[in-house]
Design an enzyme around this catalytic site. Structure first.
Site, PDB file in Angstrom:
ATOM      1  N   GLY A  57       1.483   4.229   4.493  1.00 30.38           N
ATOM      2  CA  GLY A  57       2.370   3.380   3.702  1.00 30.38           C
ATOM      3  C   GLY A  57       2.749   2.092   4.393  1.00 30.38           C
ATOM      4  N   SER A  58       2.434   0.938   3.806  1.00 29.87           N
ATOM      5  CA  SER A  58       2.654  -0.317   4.513  1.00 29.87           C
ATOM      6  C   SER A  58       2.371  -1.503   3.588  1.00 29.87           C
ATOM      7  CB  SER A  58       1.750  -0.374   5.747  1.00 29.87           C
ATOM      8  OG  SER A  58       0.440   0.052   5.416  1.00 29.87           O
ATOM      9  N   ARG A  59       2.180  -2.683   4.213  1.00 30.18           N
ATOM     10  CA  ARG A  59       1.999  -3.901   3.425  1.00 30.18           C
ATOM     11  C   ARG A  59       1.213  -4.928   4.228  1.00 30.18           C
ATOM     12  NH1 ARG A  59       7.417  -7.162   1.774  1.00 30.18           N
ATOM     13  NH2 ARG A  59       6.664  -9.268   2.163  1.00 30.18           N
ATOM     14  N   MET A 116       0.841  -1.196   0.000  1.00 29.53           N
ATOM     15  CA  MET A 116       0.000   0.000   0.000  1.00 29.53           C
ATOM     16  C   MET A 116       0.874   1.244   0.000  1.00 29.53           C
ATOM     17  SD  MET A 116      -2.807  -1.133   2.889  1.00 29.53           S
ATOM     18  CE  MET A 116      -1.555  -1.688   4.054  1.00 29.53           C
TER      19      MET A 116
END
Length: 232
Positions: free
Chosen positions: A189-191, A102
């Protein structure tokens, strides 16, 4: 259709977790405007971005226990067989892992990929390297859920990224979740990694854009009739 109805259908709801941030951005914008007016307008643009970041749109989720639904908006960044994080207690054998990255413009509300019971939630402190890197799965700050489904236990891991500094998970051990149900979010912001047991076959490709609560990441069986869906 009335004007009010049109506006309501056009505007995307904002998750309540974003309200404090939007308020701070707005107040700072006003204060900057006292110093130099152009800064105020830059601040208002950032405030609008903050509101956009915390959007929480309605999604139409397929209701099928054989389907694995994307838990996040973003780009499919990895499809591989990897040993799951040790804190999930899912064993030492490689599992199918599908990762969705993301960026700061994606919706960051996370949704359950399958229906089942949450048997474990495990938080692990760590670094904040770029979430797109493969080592982020083992080195970054993360929060993992184990969900017992009709096809066995699956793992869902929220991974903080280079900018992200806060993982939020409001689900609880023992809770029954439906596919597409909201369970948390990650700020900025990440995953999301999904670990799947034997029998799951990928239904996405690397680089494909995924929509949380709607895109089918994988499937356990294709011998079935039409699939119904749920709005939420």
């Amino acid at each position: 259709m009335s004007l009010i109805s049109s506006v309501r259908n056009t505007l995307v709801p904002i998750h309540k977790a974003g309200y404090p941030f939007i308020a701070v951005f707005f107040v700072v914008s006003l204060l900057l405007g006292l110093l130099w007016e152009p800064l105020m307008w830059v601040g208002f643009l950032l405030t609008a971005w903050c509101a956009y970041f915390f959007r929480d749109p309605i999604r139409i989720t397929p209701l099928d226990d054989d389907l694995v639904i994307s838990p996040a908006d973003g780009r499919v960044s990895s499809i591989a067989r990897i040993v799951p994080p040790v804190e999930l207690d899912l064993g030492i054998e490689p599992m199918l892992r599908i990762s969705v990255f993301m960026n700061v413009f994606n919706c960051h509300v996370n949704r359950a990929p399958m229906r089942g019971s949450i048997t474990k939630i495990a938080y692990r402190a760590g670094q904040f390297v770029n979430a797109e890197l493969d080592k982020a799965s083992s080195e970054n700050e993360r929060n993992g859920l184990v969900i017992e489904t009709a096809h066995g236990a699956i793992g869902v891991v929220q991974i903080a990224g280079l900018v992200a500094r806060r993982i939020i998970c409001w689900a609880q051990p023992g809770e029954i979740v439906d596919a597409g149900q909201r369970f948390g979010l990650i700020r900025f912001g990440s995953r999301l990694d999904v670990f799947l047991p034997a029998g799951a076959e990928p239904r996405v490709s690397l680089g494909q854009l995924a929509i949380a609560g709607e895109t089918v990441l994988a499937e356990f069986s294709s011998d079935k009739g039409p699939t119904v869906s749920r709005r939420g």
